[in-house]
Write an enzyme that holds these catalytic residues in place. Structure first.
Site, PDB file in Angstrom:
ATOM      1  N   LYS A 195      39.337  -3.183 -19.815  1.00 43.65           N
ATOM      2  CA  LYS A 195      37.741  -3.575 -20.105  1.00 43.65           C
ATOM      3  C   LYS A 195      37.381  -2.970 -21.352  1.00 43.65           C
ATOM      4  O   LYS A 195      36.198  -3.507 -21.752  1.00 43.65           O
ATOM      5  CB  LYS A 195      37.028  -2.830 -18.936  1.00 43.65           C
ATOM      6  CG  LYS A 195      37.484  -3.117 -17.263  1.00 43.65           C
ATOM      7  CD  LYS A 195      36.979  -4.322 -16.994  1.00 43.65           C
ATOM      8  CE  LYS A 195      37.391  -5.079 -15.593  1.00 43.65           C
ATOM      9  NZ  LYS A 195      36.831  -6.126 -15.227  1.00 43.65           N
ATOM     10  N   GLU A 201      27.248  -3.718 -14.776  1.00 43.54           N
ATOM     11  CA  GLU A 201      27.570  -3.429 -13.671  1.00 43.54           C
ATOM     12  C   GLU A 201      28.993  -3.009 -13.649  1.00 43.54           C
ATOM     13  O   GLU A 201      29.889  -3.377 -14.501  1.00 43.54           O
ATOM     14  CB  GLU A 201      27.423  -4.916 -12.878  1.00 43.54           C
ATOM     15  CG  GLU A 201      28.626  -5.797 -13.036  1.00 43.54           C
ATOM     16  CD  GLU A 201      29.056  -6.399 -14.346  1.00 43.54           C
ATOM     17  OE1 GLU A 201      28.154  -6.028 -15.431  1.00 43.54           O
ATOM     18  OE2 GLU A 201      30.132  -6.438 -14.772  1.00 43.54           O
ATOM     19  N   SER A 237      46.784  -4.237 -16.038  1.00 45.43           N
ATOM     20  CA  SER A 237      45.279  -4.195 -16.569  1.00 45.43           C
ATOM     21  C   SER A 237      44.782  -2.702 -16.668  1.00 45.43           C
ATOM     22  O   SER A 237      43.921  -2.582 -17.553  1.00 45.43           O
ATOM     23  CB  SER A 237      44.497  -5.121 -15.959  1.00 45.43           C
ATOM     24  OG  SER A 237      44.642  -5.061 -14.564  1.00 45.43           O
TER      25      SER A 237
HETATM   26  C1  LIG Z   1      41.985  -2.118 -13.944  1.00 48.37           C
HETATM   27  C2  LIG Z   1      41.404  -3.629 -13.740  1.00 48.37           C
HETATM   28  N1  LIG Z   1      41.988  -4.821 -13.821  1.00 48.37           N
HETATM   29  C3  LIG Z   1      41.394  -5.736 -13.244  1.00 48.37           C
HETATM   30  C4  LIG Z   1      40.248  -6.002 -13.014  1.00 48.37           C
HETATM   31  C5  LIG Z   1      39.605  -7.150 -12.525  1.00 48.37           C
HETATM   32  O1  LIG Z   1      38.577  -7.761 -13.181  1.00 48.37           O
HETATM   33  P1  LIG Z   1      39.166  -8.985 -14.146  1.00 48.37           P
HETATM   34  O2  LIG Z   1      39.512 -10.000 -13.225  1.00 48.37           O
HETATM   35  O3  LIG Z   1      38.014  -9.376 -15.219  1.00 48.37           O
HETATM   36  O4  LIG Z   1      40.336  -8.466 -15.177  1.00 48.37           O
HETATM   37  C6  LIG Z   1      39.508  -4.692 -12.726  1.00 48.37           C
HETATM   38  C7  LIG Z   1      37.823  -4.769 -12.561  1.00 48.37           C
HETATM   39  O5  LIG Z   1      37.373  -3.794 -12.472  1.00 48.37           O
HETATM   40  C8  LIG Z   1      40.163  -3.574 -13.310  1.00 48.37           C
HETATM   41  O6  LIG Z   1      39.297  -2.275 -13.271  1.00 48.37           O
END
Ligand SMILES: Cc1ncc(COP(=O)(O)O)c(C=O)c1O
Lengths: 402, 235
Positions: free
Chosen positions: A86, A108, A374
Site C-alpha cells: 500500500k 479510508e 502483498s
Molecule cells: C496486505 C494486503 N494485501 C491486499 C489487500 C487488498 O487490496 P488490493 O486488492 O487493493 O491489493 C490489502 C488491503 O487492505 C492488504 O492490506
C-alpha cells in the site's frame, strides 16, 4: 484506457458534481507527473529510501518440492515500510498532493494497511491525515489503529452499515464533499477517474521489478503471476507490466469466505454483476435489484463489494483469470508458509498462495509461479492467534488486564 | 419543495406523507427511491433508505406503483424523482425513463450521475430531464457547458456538506444563480441541504425559486412530530 478514464465501458467518474473540480485537478496533476522527470525521480528515490526497494524476490524451495510441479517464488511486498504494498501508492499520491498544494489528506482503510501507510507518509511530508475505518475493521485490526494514531493521524471508526471497508469509503467521500479542498488518498485501484489509473501507475513497479528479478533468477519470465484481489491495487501492481506478455498467465484470487452463498464471500468478478457505485462502473456484489450486498472475508482487506474497473475489463477480455480461496484455505496457507519457508503472510496475500498451492502440482517443473506477498502478517496477530491458539490468546488477554 | 423516502417507514405511510405535503401546499414533491448505500446523504436519509430497503424490501417497482397511485389522485402535482444511479442502472435506464414519462414526471435527480456521462446521454435521449446538483465550487466554464446542454432545473447545495447538516448558505451561490438566470431566465433553481427553519426557508427563497426540505421532515416523521414541524416551517 480511452478518454475520461474508461476501460472498455468500465471505469469513468461517477461522482456528485461538487467533487468534479477536485477530481479534474487531480487528473490533470496525474497527467503531468506521469512524464515529469523531477517528480518521478523523487518518487523512485522515496521508494528506495523508505521502503528499501527493490523488495526481495524469494524462492519457496521447500513448498515447491513438497507440492511437486512448478517452482514457486514470492515477491515480498511485506518488506515495505508499514508492511504492505500500500505504501507504494501512498508515496505517489501524497507527493502529488504536496505538489498540488494540499494540506489535508483523507483516507479510508480496511485491513488498516492503507491507513497505516497513509499516516506514515503524511507524517513524513507534514500533511494532516484523517483515516476512516469501519467499526468492525477498527476492532479486528486494532494494532493498525494504534500505529496510525501514534503517527499522528486521526482515525474515525464508521458505525454505518456493515461497518467494513465499503462504509469507510463512503464516509471518506462524504468528508471530501464537505471538504473538497482536501486530497482524498484512495487505497486501491477503484473509485472515480483518475484513481484506478493512478493507483496502477504507482504500483506497477512491483511487476517491473519481478520482470528483472525473475529473468536473473530463472532465465525466463514467470509462467504464472498470482495476486489476491480486494480492490485490485496489489494485483494491478504485479500484473500491469506483463499485460502484453501473452506467455504470462495472470490469476487474481478473490475472497471465497465461508462459501458462495450471498453475503458469505467477496468474489465480485466471479459472482458480482455490473453496476456503477462509489464513482466507477465495474462488477459489484448486489442483491439483484440494484442494492449493494454484504460481503464476508476473514481478511479485512478483501472484504469489499467492488473491484477495479481495469480488472473488470481485463476479466471480460479473458486476459486475467479469477479464482477464489476460502477463509480456511487462506489460514492454512499462512500456517504452511510460516512452517515451511519462515514467512508470516498477511491473510489477504495468503489467498493468492492458497490458489498457487492448488495450481503448482498441475504444472511442470520448468514452470515458474510468482505470487505477490502483498503484506506481512503481524497486523493479523489477534485474528490468526484466535484461530491457531485461542487458549494462549485468552491467557495473554487476561495477563494484559491484570 | 419537500422530500421523502418512498417506502419509509412503509410504502403506505410514505404515500400518506406525500399527501400531507400536497395538502400543505408544497409546490414540488421530491420523492426518493431508496438505495442501500445513499452515498451523498447524511445519517437521517441514510437511515430511512436502509430501513426501506432492509426492512421493507422496497424495490423500484414498488416505488413506481406508489408514484402511480399518487399521480392518479393528484394529476397536476409536480413530482421530481430522486435516486442513485445503480438502482436505475440495474432496473434499466431506458425502461426507467419510459416509466417516468408514463407517470408524467419530467425531472429526475441522480446525484452520482454527472450529467455529461454516457449513462446521462442515454437518459437525456428520452423525454425525462436530469437535474444537475451543483455546489458553489462549480467552475464557470462547466456551468456554461451545462447551461448549453439545456437543463432547466438546477439543484444547488447550500454549502459543502451532506444532507441534514447544519444549515449555512455559501456566499458564491448568488453568483451561480445569476449565471444560470442570465443564460436561461426560465430555468428554475432550488437550494437544499440542511434547511430546518422557516427563517432559512425565507432566506433561501430570496435567492432561489425553491427551498428544498428533506432531512428535517424525515426526522420529524421518525420522531412522530411531522405535523408540528410542518407548521413551524410554514412561511
Ligand atoms: C496486505 C494486503 N494485501 C491486499 C489487500 C487488498 O487490496 P488490493 O486488492 O487493493 O491489493 C490489502 C488491503 O487492505 C492488504 O492490506
Amino acid at each position: 484506457m480511452n478518454g475520461g478514464g474508461y476501460f472498455g465501458r468500465y471505469g469513468g467518474c461517477y461522482v456528485p458534481e461538487v467533487l468534479i473540480p477536485a477530481l479534474e485537478q487531480m487528473a490533470q496533476g496525474f497527467e503531468e507527473i506521469k512524464s515529469d522527470p523531477v517528480f518521478l525521480e523523487e518518487f523512485y528515490t522515496t521508494l528506495r529510501e523508505i521502503n528499501g526497494r527493490p523488495t526481495a524476490f524469494t524462492p519457496l524451495p521447500r513448498i515447491s518440492e513438497k507440492l511437486g510441479g512448478a517452482r514457486l517464488f514470492m515477491k515480498n511486498e511485506g518488506l515495505n515500510h508499514t508492511g504492505a504494498h500500500k505504501i507504494n501508492h501512498c508515496i505517489g499520491q501524497a507527493l502529488l498532493a504536496k505538489r498540488l498544494g494540499k494540506k489535508r489528506i483523507i483516507a479510508e482503510t480496511g485491513a488498516g494497511q492503507h491507513g497505516y501507510a497513509s499516516a506514515a507518509v503524511c507524517a513524513r511530508l507534514g500533511l494532516d491525515c484523517t483515516v476512516y475505518m469501519g467499526r468492525k475493521d477498527y476492532e479486528r485490526q486494532r494494532p493498525n489503529v494504534y500505529w496510525m494514531e501514534l503517527l499522528g493521524a486521526k482515525v474515525v471508526a464508521v458505525d454505518d452499515g456493515s461497518q467494513t471497508l465499503n462504509d469507510a469509503v463512503i464516509a471518506a467521500f462524504k468528508d471530501w464533499v464537505a471538504n473538497p479542498e482536501s486530497f482524498y488518498l484512495l487505497g486501491s485501484a477503484v473509485g472515480p477517474h483518475p484513481f484506478p489509473a493512478m493507483n496502477t501507475f504507482f504500483q506497477k513497479i512491483v511487476g517491473e521489478e519481478i520482470r528483472e528479478q525473475c529473468l536473473t533468477e530463472t532465465g525466463k519470465l514467470p509462467d504464472y503471476c498470482l495476486a489476491c484481489v480486494g480492490g485490485g491495487s496489489n494485483a494491478m501492481g504485479i500484473f500491469y507490466d506483463f499485460l502484453d506478455e501473452q506467455s504470462v498467465q495472470l490469476i487474481g484470487v478473490e475472497a471465497g469466505g465461508r462459501g458462495m452463498q450471498p453475503g458469505e464471500h467477496a468474489s465480485k468478478v466471479q459472482r458480482g454483476v455490473e453496476g456503477i457505485f462509489e464513482g466507477y462502473h465495474s462488477y459489484f456484489l448486489q442483491d439483484g435489484t440494484g442494492n449493494i450486498a454484504g460481503t464476508h472475508s476473514v481478511s479485512a482487506g478483501l472484504d469489499y463489494c467492488g473491484v477495479s474497473p481495469i480488472l473488470a475489463y481485463l476479466a471480460d477480455e479473458k486476459r486475467i483469470q479469477f479464482e477464489s480461496a476460502s477463509d480456511e484455505e487462506a489460514l492454512a496457507a499462512v500456517q504452511m508458509v510460516a512452517r515451511e519457508e519462515g514467512f508470516i503472510l498477511a491473510l489477504e496475500s495468503a489467498h493468492a498462495f492458497a490458489h498457487a498451492f492448488k495450481l503448482a502440482p498441475q504444472c511442470s517443473p520448468d514452470e515458474v509461479i510468482v505470487i505477490n506477498a502483498s503484506g506481512r502478517g503481524e497486523k493479523d496477530l489477534f485474528i490468526t492467534m484466535r484461530h491457531f491458539q485461542e487458549e494462549s490468546l485468552l491467557t495473554y488477554a487476561q495477563y494484559l488486564l491484570k | 419543495m419537500s422530500h421523502l423516502v418512498l417506502g419509509y417507514p412503509t410504502l403506505q405511510e410514505s404515500i400518506a406523507t406525500a399527501e400531507q405535503y400536497i395538502a400543505a401546499g408544497y409546490e414540488i414533491l421530491e420523492l426518493q427511491i431508496p438505495f442501500s448505500h445513499p452515498t451523498a446523504d447524511g445519517p437521517v436519509i441514510t437511515q430511512a433508505c436502509r430501513d426501506a430497503v432492509e426492512k421493507g424490501n422496497i424495490t423500484v417497482e414498488d416505488c413506481l406503483g406508489a408514484l402511480a397511485g399518487i399521480r392518479e389522485k393528484y394529476p397536476d402535482q409536480e413530482i421530481i424523482v430522486m435516486t442513485y444511479l445503480n438502482r436505475i442502472f440495474a432496473f434499466g435506464l431506458e425502461r426507467f425513463c419510459l416509466e417516468m414519462e408514463a407517470l408524467g414526471i419530467q425531472h429526475i435527480i441522480v446525484p452520482d450521475l454527472p450529467v455529461d456521462s454516457p449513462q446521462a446521454h442515454t437518459i437525456l435521449a428520452q423525454k425525462v430531464q436530469l437535474v444537475p446538483v451543483l455546489a458553489a465550487n462549480v467552475h464557470p466554464e462547466r456551468l456554461d457547458k451545462l447551461l448549453g446542454m439545456g437543463f432547466d432545473f438546477f439543484y444547488l447545495m447550500s454549502d459543502f456538506k451532506i444532507t441534514g447538516s447544519t444549515f449555512s448558505l455559501h456566499p458564491r451561490l448568488q453568483e451561480v444563480i445569476e449565471r444560470i438566470k442570465t443564460a436561461n431566465p426560465l430555468a428554475r433553481v432550488g437550494i437544499g441541504f440542511g434547511i430546518s427553519t422557516a427563517e432559512q426557508v425565507r432566506l433561501v427563497t430570496t435567492h432561489a425559486d425553491y427551498a428544498i426540505i428533506g432531512s428535517t421532515l424525515i426526522k420529524a416523521k421518525m420522531e412522530g412530530r411531522l405535523a408540528e414541524v410542518m407548521a413551524d416551517l410554514a412561511v
